[in-house]
Design a protein around this motif. Structure first.
Motif, PDB file in Angstrom:
ATOM      1  N   GLY A 180       0.839  -1.225   0.000  1.00 33.37           N
ATOM      2  CA  GLY A 180       0.000   0.000   0.000  1.00 33.37           C
ATOM      3  C   GLY A 180       0.857   1.252   0.000  1.00 33.37           C
ATOM      4  N   GLY A 181       1.855   1.283   0.892  1.00 35.61           N
ATOM      5  CA  GLY A 181       2.818   2.385   0.923  1.00 35.61           C
ATOM      6  C   GLY A 181       2.194   3.760   1.106  1.00 35.61           C
ATOM      7  N   ILE A 182       2.856   4.764   0.577  1.00 35.32           N
ATOM      8  CA  ILE A 182       2.442   6.157   0.812  1.00 35.32           C
ATOM      9  C   ILE A 182       1.019   6.437   0.298  1.00 35.32           C
ATOM     10  CG2 ILE A 182       2.961   8.563   0.203  1.00 35.32           C
ATOM     11  CD1 ILE A 182       5.951   7.831   0.468  1.00 35.32           C
ATOM     12  N   PRO A 183       0.592   5.959  -0.896  1.00 34.25           N
ATOM     13  CA  PRO A 183      -0.779   6.267  -1.329  1.00 34.25           C
ATOM     14  C   PRO A 183      -1.838   5.692  -0.387  1.00 34.25           C
ATOM     15  CG  PRO A 183       0.537   5.449  -3.163  1.00 34.25           C
ATOM     16  CD  PRO A 183       1.342   5.223  -1.922  1.00 34.25           C
ATOM     17  N   ALA A 184      -1.467   4.675   0.394  1.00 32.47           N
ATOM     18  CA  ALA A 184      -2.428   4.040   1.304  1.00 32.47           C
ATOM     19  C   ALA A 184      -2.360   4.625   2.713  1.00 32.47           C
ATOM     20  CB  ALA A 184      -2.174   2.533   1.351  1.00 32.47           C
ATOM     21  N   ALA A 185      -1.690   5.770   2.862  1.00 30.33           N
ATOM     22  CA  ALA A 185      -1.564   6.371   4.191  1.00 30.33           C
ATOM     23  C   ALA A 185      -2.950   6.647   4.776  1.00 30.33           C
ATOM     24  CB  ALA A 185      -0.769   7.668   4.085  1.00 30.33           C
ATOM     25  N   GLU A 186      -2.994   6.591   6.094  1.00 33.75           N
ATOM     26  CA  GLU A 186      -4.244   6.816   6.821  1.00 33.75           C
ATOM     27  C   GLU A 186      -4.955   8.077   6.309  1.00 33.75           C
ATOM     28  OE1 GLU A 186      -5.359   7.429  11.543  1.00 33.75           O
ATOM     29  OE2 GLU A 186      -3.294   7.180  10.937  1.00 33.75           O
ATOM     30  N   GLY A 187      -6.225   7.974   6.002  1.00 31.18           N
ATOM     31  CA  GLY A 187      -6.999   9.139   5.558  1.00 31.18           C
ATOM     32  C   GLY A 187      -7.094   9.267   4.046  1.00 31.18           C
ATOM     33  N   ASN A 188      -6.429   8.370   3.278  1.00 32.54           N
ATOM     34  CA  ASN A 188      -6.510   8.513   1.818  1.00 32.54           C
ATOM     35  C   ASN A 188      -7.924   8.160   1.345  1.00 32.54           C
ATOM     36  OD1 ASN A 188      -6.503   5.929  -0.088  1.00 32.54           O
ATOM     37  ND2 ASN A 188      -5.589   5.365   1.881  1.00 32.54           N
ATOM     38  N   HIS A 189      -8.374   8.875   0.321  1.00 28.73           N
ATOM     39  CA  HIS A 189      -9.764   8.732  -0.121  1.00 28.73           C
ATOM     40  C   HIS A 189      -9.985   7.616  -1.126  1.00 28.73           C
ATOM     41  CE1 HIS A 189     -11.197  12.162   2.078  1.00 28.73           C
ATOM     42  NE2 HIS A 189     -10.172  12.859   1.641  1.00 28.73           N
ATOM     43  N   THR A 190      -8.907   7.114  -1.717  1.00 32.76           N
ATOM     44  CA  THR A 190      -9.095   6.125  -2.789  1.00 32.76           C
ATOM     45  C   THR A 190      -9.090   4.693  -2.254  1.00 32.76           C
ATOM     46  OG1 THR A 190      -6.745   5.846  -3.243  1.00 32.76           O
ATOM     47  CG2 THR A 190      -7.869   7.665  -4.377  1.00 32.76           C
ATOM     48  N   HIS A 191      -8.818   4.544  -0.966  1.00 29.19           N
ATOM     49  CA  HIS A 191      -8.632   3.218  -0.367  1.00 29.19           C
ATOM     50  C   HIS A 191      -7.569   2.450  -1.136  1.00 29.19           C
ATOM     51  CE1 HIS A 191     -11.813   3.450   2.676  1.00 29.19           C
ATOM     52  NE2 HIS A 191     -12.356   4.257   1.805  1.00 29.19           N
ATOM     53  N   ALA A 192      -6.453   3.141  -1.330  1.00 28.67           N
ATOM     54  CA  ALA A 192      -5.331   2.520  -2.042  1.00 28.67           C
ATOM     55  C   ALA A 192      -4.908   1.263  -1.299  1.00 28.67           C
ATOM     56  CB  ALA A 192      -4.167   3.506  -2.109  1.00 28.67           C
ATOM     57  N   GLY A 193      -4.603   0.232  -2.055  1.00 32.25           N
ATOM     58  CA  GLY A 193      -4.194  -1.020  -1.419  1.00 32.25           C
ATOM     59  C   GLY A 193      -3.168  -1.743  -2.273  1.00 32.25           C
ATOM     60  N   SER A 194      -2.702  -2.854  -1.730  1.00 31.53           N
ATOM     61  CA  SER A 194      -1.631  -3.626  -2.369  1.00 31.53           C
ATOM     62  C   SER A 194      -2.179  -4.508  -3.494  1.00 31.53           C
ATOM     63  CB  SER A 194      -0.986  -4.525  -1.320  1.00 31.53           C
ATOM     64  OG  SER A 194      -1.954  -5.448  -0.842  1.00 31.53           O
ATOM     65  N   VAL A 195      -1.263  -5.078  -4.261  1.00 31.18           N
ATOM     66  CA  VAL A 195      -1.630  -6.038  -5.305  1.00 31.18           C
ATOM     67  C   VAL A 195      -2.273  -7.266  -4.654  1.00 31.18           C
ATOM     68  CG1 VAL A 195      -0.738  -7.515  -7.140  1.00 31.18           C
ATOM     69  CG2 VAL A 195       0.196  -5.219  -6.844  1.00 31.18           C
ATOM     70  N   ARG A 196      -1.733  -7.654  -3.518  1.00 28.11           N
ATOM     71  CA  ARG A 196      -2.302  -8.820  -2.821  1.00 28.11           C
ATOM     72  C   ARG A 196      -3.776  -8.586  -2.486  1.00 28.11           C
ATOM     73  NH1 ARG A 196       0.526 -12.014   2.114  1.00 28.11           N
ATOM     74  NH2 ARG A 196      -0.965 -13.699   2.253  1.00 28.11           N
ATOM     75  N   LYS A 197      -4.084  -7.399  -1.911  1.00 30.37           N
ATOM     76  CA  LYS A 197      -5.487  -7.110  -1.568  1.00 30.37           C
ATOM     77  C   LYS A 197      -6.341  -7.099  -2.828  1.00 30.37           C
ATOM     78  CE  LYS A 197      -5.146  -4.619   2.786  1.00 30.37           C
ATOM     79  NZ  LYS A 197      -5.072  -3.315   3.429  1.00 30.37           N
ATOM     80  N   PHE A 198      -5.789  -6.545  -3.908  1.00 32.82           N
ATOM     81  CA  PHE A 198      -6.536  -6.497  -5.169  1.00 32.82           C
ATOM     82  C   PHE A 198      -6.819  -7.908  -5.673  1.00 32.82           C
ATOM     83  CE2 PHE A 198      -6.755  -6.473  -9.785  1.00 32.82           C
ATOM     84  CZ  PHE A 198      -7.708  -5.492 -10.024  1.00 32.82           C
TER      85      PHE A 198
END
Ligand code: SF4
Ligand code: SF4
Length: 321
Positions: A152-170
């Motif tokens: 997830g890294g930086i785009p998945a930081a707490e509060g992000n609106h896109t619910h960025a996640g890892s390839v594994r989660k995808f």
């Protein structure tokens, strides 16, 4: 441009440099050499960038052994890449469709994926989600390059609106099996030796031995930075650095996350072995950890450092964020 073909001796040299840079045994050099040769001859690579800063691609271009031109023109058959590939616009999308139909490639994903806002990442008018759903089932293996793709890294930081996640989660969201398919190569950015080494291993020998929780190849991520740190002797004697940049002492009380961060940084270092964080007298900020950049209340450099580091370590041990 005149093309040059690698000889077996040159593959062996690159394999040896890869293995030596990671302090792996001599047999690993032969494994890498054989894998690199197979990578050249039979393996196509499709590289897709999602929510990323392109830092992992830039890091790959900083590769020295092999050098980037050799890497991209002689070793890796890179059939698609948004920023460094020749195909752009309509040609890119046509190539993507053709490659997806043919299958039989290693898919590299750089960057995270907006799991609940697909429209936040669009390539050629199609969402990244649609493209990955098309590409993943036809791939031989998937490599998540960099901490954003891996965890997830930086785009998945707490509060992000896109619910960025890892390839594994995808992959789990879309019911694709990660077993013997997905390999995570974290770090921010991913180290070129880990990426090239993983590609070579997959091409030549198949799915590597991975840490089950993180799906990271043990050969590159099996030891903590702390285990192999040149300042470990200070840690054992409880001699701690007093300020950032202090050439003496362990950096734990300045917030070093080496004890919970797994990479071969002490061996291979960065920029072709020029330097790395702790040799530059800066703490490890845990850039290859699943918890990197996740919490608002956990900046990279902190005051009250000991307490933060202890809390972080405890939470990670308990599996909490
Ligand atoms: S500087 Fe960091 S990695 Fe090195 S011994 Fe101290 S805590 Fe461990
Ligand atoms: S020492 Fe830590 S922060 Fe620095 S590159 Fe290695 S894992 Fe990342």
């Amino acid at each position: 441009m005149e093309t040059r073909h690698f000889t077996r001796r040159e593959f062996m040299k690159v394999g040896t440099i890869l293995a030596a840079g990671l302090s792996l045994p001599v047999g690993a050099a032969r494994l890498f050499a054989a894998g690199l040769e197979k990578l050249v001859k039979t393996t196509r690579v499709v590289w897709i960038q999602g929510q990323s800063c392109s830092g992992c691609s830039v890091s790959l271009l900083n590769s020295m052994d092999p050098e980037p031109v050799d890497l991209l023109t002689q070793i890796v058959s890179l059939v698609l890449h948004q920023t460094i590939g020749a195909a752009q616009g309509e040609t890119f999308m046509q190539t993507l469709n053709r490659v997806a139909q043919e299958g039989d490639y290693i898919l590299v994903v750089e960057g995270s994926i907006p799991l609940e806002m697909p429209q936040a990442c669009v390539i050629g008018g199609r969402t990244l989600e649609e493209i990955l759903v098309q590409l993943i089932p036809k791939s031989k293996y998937v490599i998540a390059v960099g901490t954003c793709a891996a965890f997830g890294g930086i785009p998945a930081a707490e509060g992000n609106h896109t619910h960025a996640g890892s390839v594994r989660k995808f992959m789990e969201k879309h019911h694709f099996s990660v077993k013997n398919c997905l390999v995570n190569c974290p770090s921010c950015p991913a180290h070129p030796k880990s990426v090239v080494g993983t590609l070579a291993y997959l091409a030549g020998h198949g799915y590597p031995d991975v840490v089950p929780e993180t799906l990271t190849p043990r050969m590159f991520y099996g030891h903590s930075t702390h285990d192999e740190c040149p300042r470990y002797h200070y840690y054992e004697r409880k001699l701690f650095a007093k300020y950032l940049g202090d050439p003496e002492g362990c950096l734990f009380k300045l917030g070093c996350l080496g004890p919970i961060t797994y990479t071969r940084c002490p061996h291979r270092q960065w920029n072709n072995g020029v330097n790395w964080c702790i040799r530059a007298s800066a703490p490890c900020i845990g850039c290859s950890s699943p918890y990197f950049a996740q919490r608002k209340d956990f900046p990279f450099y902190r005051k009250g450092e000991l307490q933060h580091a202890v809390n972080y370590t405890e939470n990670e041990r308990k599996g909490e964020k």
